[in-house]
Design an enzyme around this catalytic site. Structure first.
Site, PDB file in Angstrom:
ATOM      1  N   GLY A 166    -108.024  42.428 -14.126  1.00  0.00           N
ATOM      2  CA  GLY A 166    -107.837  43.195 -15.351  1.00  0.00           C
ATOM      3  C   GLY A 166    -106.643  44.123 -15.248  1.00  0.00           C
ATOM      4  O   GLY A 166    -105.636  43.819 -14.604  1.00  0.00           O
ATOM      5  N   SER A 167    -106.757  45.288 -15.861  1.00  0.00           N
ATOM      6  CA  SER A 167    -105.625  46.215 -15.935  1.00  0.00           C
ATOM      7  C   SER A 167    -105.258  46.847 -14.605  1.00  0.00           C
ATOM      8  O   SER A 167    -104.195  47.473 -14.492  1.00  0.00           O
ATOM      9  CB  SER A 167    -105.914  47.311 -16.964  1.00  0.00           C
ATOM     10  OG  SER A 167    -105.983  46.758 -18.264  1.00  0.00           O
ATOM     11  N   THR A 168    -106.102  46.713 -13.571  1.00  0.00           N
ATOM     12  CA  THR A 168    -105.697  47.209 -12.250  1.00  0.00           C
ATOM     13  C   THR A 168    -104.518  46.410 -11.711  1.00  0.00           C
ATOM     14  O   THR A 168    -103.871  46.816 -10.746  1.00  0.00           O
ATOM     15  CB  THR A 168    -106.865  47.124 -11.243  1.00  0.00           C
ATOM     16  OG1 THR A 168    -107.232  45.756 -11.038  1.00  0.00           O
ATOM     17  CG2 THR A 168    -108.079  47.905 -11.728  1.00  0.00           C
TER      18      THR A 168
END
Length: 627
Positions: free
Chosen positions: A321-323
């Site tokens: 995801g956004s990590t």
């Protein structure tokens, strides 16, 4: 004799024949005896000696496993076993019935004891039940006068002192199976009831922990009873394993994860790579593999959708995801696609071909640069630069930052994740890579997969000055200390790394940051990081028509995963963490609060203070639905 008193010739001949026959028989016997003594004496003497002397193996104690402070995690504890000598028991059934009344002996153990007694010599001790408590030992000792032939023996068995919190890291031992016995070169593996490592450190360091057996030469009589010990070579116990784990922190992390149905977290030193905590929830009790795992509990573990037997830190593969956005940003900066002054306008989506790629914030973020895009987790910024960078360069940067790799930490059970490339898709799926897939991959979705351990390594490399740190979970094996290597530089631009850190600092410290609600308020302990939400299932138009509007309206197993990668203290990072809350819906709402409590605790431990968080505290922030 004849009439004159003389021996008749007939009798003389008969006597001569008889005497000759006897002499012949004695001659054969003498010859045979001489042949046995002179020619075969050494062979038979050797056989007689082997019949007279028994070689008994002395099983070594398994090496201890302790944490970095010497706190025991796995030891060879005393195991009390009640045994019976059938010939001394007189009435074995009556003896077993008495034991049943005293310590609650199960029917299956009684049947097993009777069967073993029938198949063994009457003088051979037969085990009845192991792993007796001290109370059970005391009760049987008090009944000794009514239990002829019964004794209590003490040997060593594996004991896991923390149980569930360290189960996935330490692993467990279990009986050697038939396949392992058939292929065994070590005689220990042929010892009845012998146990070897089956998972975790127990498996990874089996040869060091096992030790070396000894030998005892015992003289026995014709019935097999021991007469005396002739010679003894002592065994060599297995090596002690000193881990990098902090047992106190490990317990705290496990307790914190238990506030969710399924979660995992790892904490490491960004400079040395030492893993201080590595926990996965739900867990299991490894002691049950030693004492005897009931089939019903095994069935529960296998059927649990949260997979308690899996070490999610090492084998859990999730879309990051956004990590993952720092990876895309670093690839874009290195390729010259963007710089510190580059901006993009986010109206809440990006049109590409006939498809609209949505940002998590419907109204959009407006105009943002790379630091602001990280802080506010703007999807559109990364959509717009994705195809200019290309999937191959994005995956290459991800590999440099630690993703897509398996690490030598002493635990064999690991997964490498997946870093897709054009060549990978052509080879594995027989299809060409599409630009829309690069857009999705730029925010850590699609084919992209990573483990929590890899994400912690990624965070460490971004904030430690770009050093290629690798994780370490063992700091000493026996008397040999495992040296911390000098990690090489990744040759990343320091200015680019500083931008990533500035953006991650703002994720937590800026009021517009996606994890601002989970900031650490105590002076000197502030953390930075990045939230992430990885899609499990997209809510369809049909589901929305039926009233399914939010992730919470879906069944648990269809909700998004929540992630967070972080570091602390923010001004000068020393520790990094990665948290995954399976089906936790959002990184800001579920994973960031867990990371906050963990990162505060690890800093308090480093400062010599008692961690302020306890299991009684409910500290999850409200779900903001932010990635």
């Amino acid at each position: 004799m004849d009439e004159n008193g003389k021996l008749s010739p007939t009798f003389t001949r008969r006597a001569f024949i008889v005497l000759g026959a006897q002499a012949g028989v004695f001659g054969v016997l003498a010859g045979r005896l001489g042949w046995l003594q002179l020619w075969k004496g050494d062979d038979y003497r050797s056989q007689a000696e082997s019949n007279r002397v028994n070689n008994i193996m002395i099983v070594p104690s398994r090496g201890e496993i302790v944490d970095k402070f010497g706190v025991p995690l796995a030891i060879s504890a005393v195991n009390y076993t009640v045994v019976v000598v059938p010939e001394q028991a007189k009435d074995l059934n009556a003896v077993l019935e008495t034991i049943r009344r005293e310590i609650g002996l199960e029917d299956r153990l009684i049947k097993r004891t009777l069967k073993t007694a029938r198949q063994s010599p009457p003088y051979a001790p037969v085990p009845i039940r192991s792993n007796l408590t001290w109370e059970q030992v005391a009760r049987l000792e008090l009944m000794h006068h009514r239990l002829p032939g019964v004794t209590i023996t003490a040997d060593k068995t594996r004991s896991y002192l923390l149980g569930e919190p360290t189960a996935h890291v330490i692993g467990y031992v279990a009986k050697v199976n038939k396949a392992e016995q058939q292929n065994a070169t070590d005689p220990l593996l042929r010892v009845p009831e012998y146990r070897i490592g089956k998972s975790g450190m127990e498996r990874g360091f089996e040869s060091q922990l096992r030790g070396t057996p000894g030998r005892r030469e015992v003289e026995v009589n014709v019935t097999g009873r021991e007469v005396r010990v002739l010679h003894e070579t002592p065994s060599k116990d297995g090596d002690k394993l000193v881990l990098t784990l902090d047992a106190t922190l490990q317990q705290l992390v496990q307790d914190r994860l238990a506030m969710h149905q399924s979660a995992a977290a790892v904490v490491m030193d960004v400079h040395t790579g030492d893993v201080l905590a590595c926990a996965s929830h739900p867990s299991f009790d490894p002691n049950l593999f030693v004492t005897g795992l009931p089939p019903d509990i095994w069935d529960v573990w296998n059927n649990d959708p949260a997979r308690p037997m899996n070490n999610k830190v090492l084998v859990g593969q999730y879309p990051p995801g956004s990590t993952f956005k720092m990876v895309t940003a670093m690839a874009a900066l290195e390729a010259g696609v963007i710089d510190a002054h580059s901006t993009a306008f986010c109206p809440g989506y990006m049109e590409f071909g006939n498809h609209r790629f949505h940002c998590w914030k419907k109204e959009g973020h407006g105009t943002v640069n790379v630091i602001q895009a990280l802080a506010q987790s703007c999807d559109t910024f990364f959509y717009k630069i994705a195809n200019q960078v290309g999937i191959d360069k994005i995956s290459e940067m991800a590999n440099r930052l630690g993703l897509g790799q398996i690490y030598d930490v002493g635990i064999i059970e690991q997964k490498a994740g997946l870093l897709p490339t054009q060549a990978w898709k052509k080879k594995e799926l027989g299809a060409s890579w599409q630009q829309g897939e690069t857009i999705v991959a730029s925010i850590g979705q699609g084919y992209m997969l990573a483990t929590p351990l890899q994400l912690a390594i990624m965070a460490s490399r971004l904030v430690n000055g770009g050093k290629a740190v690798v994780p370490r979970m063992v700091q000493q094996i026996g008397s040999i200390k495992v040296k911390t290597p000098v990690f090489p530089s990744l040759n990343l631009n320091p200015a680019h790394l500083q931008m990533m850190k500035d953006g991650m600092d703002m994720v937590v410290l800026d009021p517009r940051g996606t994890a601002h609600g989970s900031r650490i308020l105590e002076d000197g302990f502030a953390m930075g990081g990045k939230t992430g939400t990885s899609q499990v299932k997209r809510i369809t138009a049909a589901e929305r028509a039926r009233g399914v509007r939010r992730q919470g309206d879906l069944p648990w197993h269809l909700r998004h995963h929540a992630l967070f990668v972080g570091y602390a203290p923010a001004p000068n990072p020393r520790f990094a963490c990665a948290v995954i809350v399976e089906h936790g819906e959002s990184g800001s709402g579920a994973a960031a609060p867990v990371a906050r409590d963990i990162m505060l605790a690890v800093q308090e431990r480093a400062a010599g203070r008692t961690p302020s968080w306890t299991p009684a505290m409910q500290s999850d922030a409200p779900d903001g639905g932010v990635g």
